[in-house]
Design a protein around this motif. Sequence first.
Motif, PDB file in Angstrom:
ATOM      1  N   VAL B  24       0.848  -1.196   0.000  1.00  0.00           N
ATOM      2  CA  VAL B  24       0.000   0.000   0.000  1.00  0.00           C
ATOM      3  C   VAL B  24       0.882   1.243   0.000  1.00  0.00           C
ATOM      4  N   HIS B  27       2.294   2.331  -3.358  1.00  0.00           N
ATOM      5  CA  HIS B  27       1.389   2.832  -4.403  1.00  0.00           C
ATOM      6  C   HIS B  27       0.507   3.982  -3.954  1.00  0.00           C
ATOM      7  N   HIS B  32      -6.100   8.634  -1.774  1.00  0.00           N
ATOM      8  CA  HIS B  32      -6.368   7.200  -1.642  1.00  0.00           C
ATOM      9  C   HIS B  32      -6.855   6.843  -0.235  1.00  0.00           C
ATOM     10  N   VAL B  86      -6.411  -3.334   3.109  1.00  0.00           N
ATOM     11  CA  VAL B  86      -6.371  -3.477   1.651  1.00  0.00           C
ATOM     12  C   VAL B  86      -6.423  -2.102   0.999  1.00  0.00           C
ATOM     13  N   GLY B  87      -5.584  -1.933  -0.015  1.00  0.00           N
ATOM     14  CA  GLY B  87      -5.552  -0.664  -0.719  1.00  0.00           C
ATOM     15  C   GLY B  87      -4.278  -0.532  -1.512  1.00  0.00           C
ATOM     16  N   PRO B  88      -3.926   0.644  -1.962  1.00  0.00           N
ATOM     17  CA  PRO B  88      -4.731   1.860  -1.831  1.00  0.00           C
ATOM     18  C   PRO B  88      -5.948   1.806  -2.740  1.00  0.00           C
ATOM     19  N   LEU B  89      -7.071   2.323  -2.261  1.00  0.00           N
ATOM     20  CA  LEU B  89      -8.314   2.272  -3.014  1.00  0.00           C
ATOM     21  C   LEU B  89      -8.741   3.675  -3.427  1.00  0.00           C
ATOM     22  N   GLY B  90      -9.644   3.728  -4.400  1.00  0.00           N
ATOM     23  CA  GLY B  90     -10.153   5.009  -4.893  1.00  0.00           C
ATOM     24  C   GLY B  90      -9.208   5.641  -5.900  1.00  0.00           C
ATOM     25  N   LYS B  91      -9.699   6.720  -6.489  1.00  0.00           N
ATOM     26  CA  LYS B  91      -8.852   7.456  -7.435  1.00  0.00           C
ATOM     27  C   LYS B  91      -8.057   8.492  -6.653  1.00  0.00           C
ATOM     28  N   THR B 220     -14.231  -2.052  -3.870  1.00  0.00           N
ATOM     29  CA  THR B 220     -13.743  -2.278  -5.236  1.00  0.00           C
ATOM     30  C   THR B 220     -14.857  -2.174  -6.271  1.00  0.00           C
ATOM     31  N   GLY B 221     -15.990  -1.625  -5.883  1.00  0.00           N
ATOM     32  CA  GLY B 221     -17.082  -1.439  -6.841  1.00  0.00           C
ATOM     33  C   GLY B 221     -18.088  -2.565  -6.850  1.00  0.00           C
ATOM     34  N   ARG B 227     -22.867   4.172  -3.164  1.00  0.00           N
ATOM     35  CA  ARG B 227     -23.388   5.018  -4.249  1.00  0.00           C
ATOM     36  C   ARG B 227     -23.828   6.375  -3.717  1.00  0.00           C
ATOM     37  N   PHE B 236     -20.280   5.531  -7.800  1.00  0.00           N
ATOM     38  CA  PHE B 236     -19.784   4.700  -6.711  1.00  0.00           C
ATOM     39  C   PHE B 236     -18.534   5.394  -6.155  1.00  0.00           C
ATOM     40  N   VAL B 239     -14.958   3.541  -6.648  1.00  0.00           N
ATOM     41  CA  VAL B 239     -14.263   3.453  -7.937  1.00  0.00           C
ATOM     42  C   VAL B 239     -14.327   4.752  -8.735  1.00  0.00           C
TER      43      VAL B 239
END
Lengths: 480, 298
Positions: B24, B27, B32, B86-91, B220-221, B227, B236, B239
């Motif tokens: 994580v 990245h 994030h 868990v990640g990094p997630l999102g934009k 992860t969508g 939403r 969402f 994502v």
Amino acid sequence: MKPSERMKIPRQEMPELDAGVRATNFAEVNRGFAPAAACTEAERCLQCKDAKCIAGCPVGINIPGFVEALANDDLNTAADILLADNMLPGVTGRVCPQETQCEELCVRAKKGWSVGIGHMERYVADWARMNRPDLFEPPPPTGKKVAIVGSGPAGLTCAGELSKRGHAVTVFEALHKPGGVLVYGIPEFRLPNEVVEAEVETLRTRGVEIICDVVIGQTYTIPELMDEEGFDAVFIANGAGLPIFQNIPGEQLKGVYSANEFLTRVNLMGAHDATASDTPVIRASEIVVCGGGNTAMDGVRTARRLGANPATLVYRRSREEMPARAEEVKHAEEEGVVFQMLTNPVEILGDESGWVRAVRCIRMELGEPDASGRRRPVPIEGSEFEIPCRVFIEAIGTRANPLLTQTTPGLEVNKWGNIVIDENNATSIAGVFAGGDIVRGGATVILAMGDGKNTAHSIHDHLMNGIAGAAAAVAAESAT
Amino acid sequence: MFRICSAEWLAPKVRRFEVEAPRVAKHHKAGHFVIVRVGESGERIPLTIARSDAARGVITLVVQVVGATTEALCALEKGEAITNVVGPLGKPTDIEDFGHAVLVGGGVGTAVIYPQAEALKAAGNKVSAVIGGRSKEYVIFEKELAQYCDAVYPCTDDGSYGYHGFVTGKLKELLEDPNEKVGAVLTAGPVPMMRAIAEVTRPFDVETIASLNPIMVDGTGMCGGCRVTVGGEMKFACVDGPEFDAHAVDFGELADRLTSYRKQEGLAWNRARDSQACDSGEESRCRARAMEEAAAKQ
């Protein structure tokens, strides 16, 4: 035994939990054959020379072979034959739509009932799981490393097949537990988690490494796996992805779920048991689920078990067009699920505090056949009515997950975002293959497993003979 | 398991952790988040990443006790481990040269704007941070933000430190000052605060980005629980976000959806705490309401 004698044996029935009892718990509905019933069912098989059933199996199980061994009470041989072609027989014996695959092609289906292939598969798999150690002998290592994205049915199958050939396999899973849709999607009462756990454990003891909490596309990109982490090939099997909402008013009300979310909360996170899980789920005495596939059935039967009465299923076509497995529909009906066929939601209605109070639906009738060959449902004007409910669950399908594809330059996708592959399951990037729902856009466990198995052959060829796959070869050619 | 290499209280009920998560850390970019789970019966909750150190393979998380899960997490000490990260997630945040970027952080949202400040500074912006707390002891990350910001404006409701009032008041002053030439506002914090910020910047027509924090399961969508409605369209947050144009976000709907599990959360918390009373969640909600009302009056 003469064929005429075999023909006289009636199809053995799968013992089931009482419908009234099981509608209140998550115990597995089908209890499995007793030994005598399994042998008797095996004797119904006519051992056709040109066995049509095999062609109906996406992983090509030698069905007459394992059935004959079972009829001879030689379970060891039966298990050997079954496991040679199917990495996850305990799973497929429970969740395959046999009636549209192997059993549909069984000659006995033409006159009466097909041989109960799925039930026997489950019997042999369960026997092997409980009664004998894994007899796998690791082949000499090839020194090749393969990364698999996703530990669902496609990924696990591909991992198993590649490890049989001596490749070092690492499976990356985004969630905290391996199994993909087998653990987050399919409920305990249809596929107990322990069956999946055991099959995953078998792969681990065979040397497959499974790393959870890694989202390929975010934690690593595909180019990184190939260029920095030293993988010689990648199989992308990250699944169907994002749930589709119908885009009707009221979808942001409290109490509206995608089936994915509702099922994940219960199946993966254990929300149905508040004493053992911190994850909440909204319970309601009246729940409506929209859809006609297996996910809709899983959702509505789960809702029923959480106490919904009525748990209602609305579907815009008629019962004949429902894509769900026949057994799921039968079980749902027995458990008291209310079916509202030819009914489509048009609006979700809320109360003054923002909670769902009802769903407004319109009656449909079937018109001319559409592109799918099924008769197109057409709304009947002025037929709107309300179904009271406090939870509304949408199970109308999924669209492709963009997380991986948008961080993988050069990976060709179609207009729906699904990965494009050639006949060897190779993508537009050399050494990168794909299969399962990220390619198909939402299919079955066994089709994903078929993809996993076929792709393992292609990856093996690619690793050992340098056959990059037609798509990559064409790309390389056009580049020169 | 993800080992905790340091743990300290930053403010009452606010804890900072350094966690070993090399993949994580490598990245992570500003904006994030991660999803964590504490214990085998734990739920999955999203947390923003306040900082990462790729060389040491650690990420920094800032957590406020608001329920059973965050309480269990904040009870962990150095040397113990978080079950899953868990990640990094999102934009990541869209980093541009806005001229003058103002970051507005409330509560643990202040941790979100910290890596944004670093990235915006590196992109050539003049960077200011407006950070709020009920009183002095609740103001966090002031020193850290000062490393990258040209100005940091702490705000307290009771006037015990810095600007006396809500972050919205200080932000309005900056927007009205012709010398400041604010080019963009990025905000993270409680929903009512972000909603109030959006209303403050709207008349000035200044680009405003909010980092949203809806209910999430997988991140992860796959579940669609996160939403949100942005510009009339369903997005969402995991994502498509978590950052969106604050002027287009339906904050009322987001705030309402965040209450979906209030009943269950109360039960879980009581269970976890042996029914010991705790009001911090309620309190921060009351404060957020007051902030919203104050912004409406301005």
